[in-house]
Design an enzyme around this catalytic site. Structure first.
Site, PDB file in Angstrom:
ATOM      1  N   ARG A 165       0.847  -1.203   0.000  1.00 37.09           N
ATOM      2  CA  ARG A 165       0.000   0.000   0.000  1.00 37.09           C
ATOM      3  C   ARG A 165       0.882   1.252   0.000  1.00 37.09           C
ATOM      4  O   ARG A 165       0.538   2.269  -0.588  1.00 37.09           O
ATOM      5  CB  ARG A 165      -0.974  -0.002   1.189  1.00 37.09           C
ATOM      6  CG  ARG A 165      -1.758   1.301   1.302  1.00 37.09           C
ATOM      7  CD  ARG A 165      -3.084   1.207   2.065  1.00 37.09           C
ATOM      8  NE  ARG A 165      -3.076   0.309   3.193  1.00 37.09           N
ATOM      9  CZ  ARG A 165      -2.449   0.521   4.353  1.00 37.09           C
ATOM     10  NH1 ARG A 165      -1.769   1.630   4.543  1.00 37.09           N
ATOM     11  NH2 ARG A 165      -2.498  -0.374   5.304  1.00 37.09           N
ATOM     12  N   TYR A 196     -16.229  16.219 -16.326  1.00 37.69           N
ATOM     13  CA  TYR A 196     -16.589  14.807 -16.366  1.00 37.69           C
ATOM     14  C   TYR A 196     -17.662  14.548 -15.307  1.00 37.69           C
ATOM     15  O   TYR A 196     -17.546  15.028 -14.166  1.00 37.69           O
ATOM     16  CB  TYR A 196     -15.329  13.983 -16.081  1.00 37.69           C
ATOM     17  CG  TYR A 196     -15.588  12.517 -15.924  1.00 37.69           C
ATOM     18  CD1 TYR A 196     -15.930  11.737 -17.024  1.00 37.69           C
ATOM     19  CD2 TYR A 196     -15.508  11.899 -14.687  1.00 37.69           C
ATOM     20  CE1 TYR A 196     -16.181  10.388 -16.876  1.00 37.69           C
ATOM     21  CE2 TYR A 196     -15.749  10.549 -14.543  1.00 37.69           C
ATOM     22  CZ  TYR A 196     -16.087   9.800 -15.645  1.00 37.69           C
ATOM     23  OH  TYR A 196     -16.338   8.457 -15.498  1.00 37.69           O
ATOM     24  N   ASP A 220      -7.134  18.427 -15.118  1.00 32.91           N
ATOM     25  CA  ASP A 220      -7.461  17.077 -15.592  1.00 32.91           C
ATOM     26  C   ASP A 220      -7.018  17.006 -17.054  1.00 32.91           C
ATOM     27  O   ASP A 220      -7.633  17.606 -17.933  1.00 32.91           O
ATOM     28  CB  ASP A 220      -8.976  16.839 -15.436  1.00 32.91           C
ATOM     29  CG  ASP A 220      -9.406  15.450 -15.904  1.00 32.91           C
ATOM     30  OD1 ASP A 220      -8.668  14.829 -16.692  1.00 32.91           O
ATOM     31  OD2 ASP A 220     -10.496  14.998 -15.491  1.00 32.91           O
ATOM     32  N   LYS A 227      -8.014   5.850 -19.662  1.00 27.07           N
ATOM     33  CA  LYS A 227      -8.270   6.325 -21.010  1.00 27.07           C
ATOM     34  C   LYS A 227      -6.992   6.232 -21.858  1.00 27.07           C
ATOM     35  O   LYS A 227      -6.513   5.152 -22.089  1.00 27.07           O
ATOM     36  CB  LYS A 227      -8.841   7.742 -20.944  1.00 27.07           C
ATOM     37  CG  LYS A 227      -9.914   7.929 -19.850  1.00 27.07           C
ATOM     38  CD  LYS A 227     -11.183   7.147 -20.083  1.00 27.07           C
ATOM     39  CE  LYS A 227     -12.113   7.089 -18.878  1.00 27.07           C
ATOM     40  NZ  LYS A 227     -12.535   8.368 -18.335  1.00 27.07           N
TER      41      LYS A 227
HETATM   42  C1  LIG Z   1     -13.019   8.881 -17.073  1.00 22.76           C
HETATM   43  C2  LIG Z   1     -12.668  10.230 -16.634  1.00 22.76           C
HETATM   44  C3  LIG Z   1     -12.460  10.519 -15.277  1.00 22.76           C
HETATM   45  C4  LIG Z   1     -12.644   9.495 -14.188  1.00 22.76           C
HETATM   46  O1  LIG Z   1     -11.702   8.477 -14.265  1.00 22.76           O
HETATM   47  P1  LIG Z   1     -11.970   6.953 -13.796  1.00 22.76           P
HETATM   48  O2  LIG Z   1     -10.697   6.280 -14.157  1.00 22.76           O
HETATM   49  O3  LIG Z   1     -13.160   6.460 -14.560  1.00 22.76           O
HETATM   50  O4  LIG Z   1     -12.230   7.006 -12.335  1.00 22.76           O
HETATM   51  C5  LIG Z   1     -12.080  11.811 -14.945  1.00 22.76           C
HETATM   52  N1  LIG Z   1     -11.932  12.768 -15.884  1.00 22.76           N
HETATM   53  C6  LIG Z   1     -12.139  12.524 -17.195  1.00 22.76           C
HETATM   54  C7  LIG Z   1     -11.945  13.629 -18.176  1.00 22.76           C
HETATM   55  C8  LIG Z   1     -12.520  11.262 -17.608  1.00 22.76           C
HETATM   56  O5  LIG Z   1     -12.734  11.039 -18.907  1.00 22.76           O
END
Ligand SMILES: *Cc1c(COP(=O)(O)O)cnc(C)c1O
Length: 382
Positions: A48, A100, A172, A197
């Protein structure tokens, strides 16, 4: 080291005990100690806190985003949640008004009773944004380009303001990826990724990341991650690290295909509006040219001339090469209906207000032959 070399070698070392070129999947929860409190290798005692496969990924993340510290989480939202633990009741956070859906849900529902105040604002109205800043403002949170409306925020301009007021600035960077956009170089303090992604890139893992410019803040966030535990497992760390090694090649092709798909849709008689930062008529095209270097990504959103939800649904039922599914950023093309799928957690009136209409379709353009993608769109629109 330049970017394409960094995706493959950045922060990486051959395994010291065996010489393995790829970091082994250290599928272990714990590490031997030679005497109480003296681990054989001082860096590792319990997974962890740190695991060598995750460390290899975290070093790669720091390298490609030009940060001092990378942290790998069990999801993108876990990464965002960890960042929010820096703040306490009375603090204020200014966030962009198009986020998001899961981020919005986390801010507005999970943190509803935390005493932290969230503001959602148009980040292109820099005056309006500055008026909200007061001594309690602790964080500015921006997503650029946004999901699904492809709005952009000028990272450099916002960073000048946050620096002046000593406010943390987090971006982000999921949609752009560090191949196209490097928020830390433009003045941000923290980058967040849904590594699910483009970084992972193969739709086979859920993962998240924070990359921090300041080493001390990175260690503080590592402590919070260690103390709460939403860390990424060794197998998943291996998959994301493997994905990063082809990030530059994949994103290049995503950009090429994305641009061609956007152009095709723009010229199609049944399509009303196309949201793609690479189009000259995109309202944020100038910002895109300034801060997205080398392309405009593979995400394309569009609406129908009729404005009808039924048309969007019928289109989504007919695509064959595109797969109807949530998520994005994988090698395969995906299609999604934000209002019914990814953004269903945003209340209807709020969705309408920001422009997520019922005839809006979001495409994650993959790296297949673009002729096949366009043929597929053609037949589904027909
Ligand atoms: C998918 C996504 C998230 C969240 O991520 P997870 O891996 O699904 O928790 C946050 N920001 C954007 C722009 C996303 O496309």
């Amino acid at each position: 080291m330049k970017f394409n070399t960094k995706t493959i070698h950045g922060g990486q070392h051959h395994d010291p005990s065996t010489g393995a070129v790829m970091p082994p999947v250290y599928q272990t929860s714990t590490f031997v100690q030679t005497s109480p409190g003296k681990p054989l290798n001082p860096e590792y005692e319990y997974s962890r806190a740190a695991n060598p496969t995750r460390t290899a990924l975290e070093n790669a993340l720091a390298s490609i985003e030009n940060g001092a510290r990378g942290l790998a989480f069990s999801s993108g939202l876990a990464a965002t949640d960890c960042l929010l633990r820096l703040f306490k009741a009375g603090d204020e956070i200014i966030a962009m008004d198009d986020l998001y859906g899961g981020t919005y849900r986390l801010f507005t529902r999970l943190y509803k009773d935390s005493g932290i105040k969230f503001h959602f604002v148009d980040m292109n109205d820099l005056d309006g944004f500055q008026k909200l800043i007061n001594e309690n403002t602790k964080l500015v949170w921006v997503e650029t380009p946004t999901n699904p409306l492809m709005k952009l925020a000028d990272i450099e301009a916002i960073a000048q303001i946050t620096k002046k007021h000593n406010i943390l600035f987090a971006v982000d960077n999921t949609f752009a990826t560090p191949y196209l956009q490097k928020p830390l170089d433009l003045g941000a303090d923290i980058v967040m990724h849904s590594a699910t992604k483009y970084l992972g890139g193969h739709s086979d893992v859920i993962a998240g990341a924070l990359i921090i410019k300041d080493k001390a803040l990175g260690e503080e966030l590592h402590f919070k991650q260690f103390a709460t535990g939403a860390t990424l497992g060794p197998q998943d760390s291996f998959l994301v690290l493997r994905g990063i090694k082809t990030l530059h090649l994949r994103v290049q092709r995503h950009c090429e295909n994305g641009a061609k798909v956007a152009e095709f849709l723009q010229n199609h008689p049944k399509v009303e509006r196309v949201y793609y930062p690479g189009l000259e008529n995109h309202p944020f095209h100038e910002i895109a040219k300034k801060q997205m270097i080398g392309g405009f990504g593979g995400m394309v959103t569009f609406t129908f001339k009729t404005g009808k939800k039924e048309d969007a649904i019928s289109f989504l039922e007919k695509v064959n090469v595109f797969t109807l599914a949530e998520s994005l950023g994988g090698v395969e093309s995906l299609a999604n209906h934000p209002a019914l799928m990814t953004h269903a957690s945003i209340p209807e009136d709020k969705r309408k207000e920001i422009g997520i209409t019922d005839d809006l379709v979001r495409l994650s353009v993959g790296i297949e032959d673009v002729e096949d993608l366009i043929e597929d769109l053609k037949q589904a629109l027909a």
